[in-house]
Scaffold this active site. Structure first.
Site: not given
Ligand code: CU
Ligand code: ZN
Length: 177
Positions: A77, A79, A95, A103, A112, A115, A148, A165
């Site tokens: 993603h 952020h 995000h 999401h 988002h 995303d 992630h 993360r």
């Protein structure tokens, strides 16, 4: 008579200097950005991603390789913040979501803006990234890319239950090649 011509010339020069300054400020159009991913504490994931402004319409193409992953899918993603001050990557915030959506996956109608779904690493631990985002490139500068530990289920709120993360990188303006 001569004096008024002289004043007119001076005034014109003054205007030229003024507008020249404005033009050179607005001329810095961003066409390419870069994110160098570094592992968060306890991880060994690295990578380099290039963001290229699409010439047709708005949006960016993101390409590059991410290595040091466990084989399989990993949430991926943009952020909100480019703040990498915490060793677990949490200072990067949630995000990127300027339009207050839920999401989801990048192919869902609403999601988002940040995303990007999942990247998939092969048995060699490398994921080849090639994704398109509809965001304007300049809206992404100063934010971050996060990889992630687990797969993004593209459904759970607020972040797809993708776990820790494992790599983070700030999106910056790329040096022209
Ligand atoms: Cu994320
Ligand atoms: Zn999201």
């Amino acid at each position: 008579m001569l004096k008024s011509v002289y004043s007119a010339v001076l005034f014109f020069l003054f205007l030229s200097v003024l507008t020249y300054g404005q033009q050179s400020n607005s001329a810095e159009e961003i066409n390419s950005a870069i994110a160098v991913l570094e592992p968060t504490q306890g991880n060994k994931v690295t990578g380099t991603l290039t963001f290229t402004k699409l010439q047709e319409g708005s949006g960016v193409q993101i390409t590059g390789d991410i290595q040091g992953l466990t084989p399989g899918k990993h949430g991926f993603h943009i952020h909100q913040y480019g703040d990498l001050s915490s060793s677990d990557g949490k200072s990067a915030g949630d995000h990127y979501n300027p339009t207050n959506m839920r999401h989801a996956g990048p192919d869902d109608t609403m999601h988002h803006a940040g995303d990007m779904g999942n990247i998939t690493a092969g048995t060699d631990g490398i994921a080849h990234v090639d994704v398109k985002l509809s965001s304007d490139i300049s809206s992404l500068i100063g934010r971050s890319v996060v990889v992630h530990e687990k797969e993004d289920d593209l459904m759970s709120q607020p972040a797809g239950n993708a776990g820790a993360r494992i790599a983070v990188g700030v999106i910056g303006i790329a040096k022209a090649k």
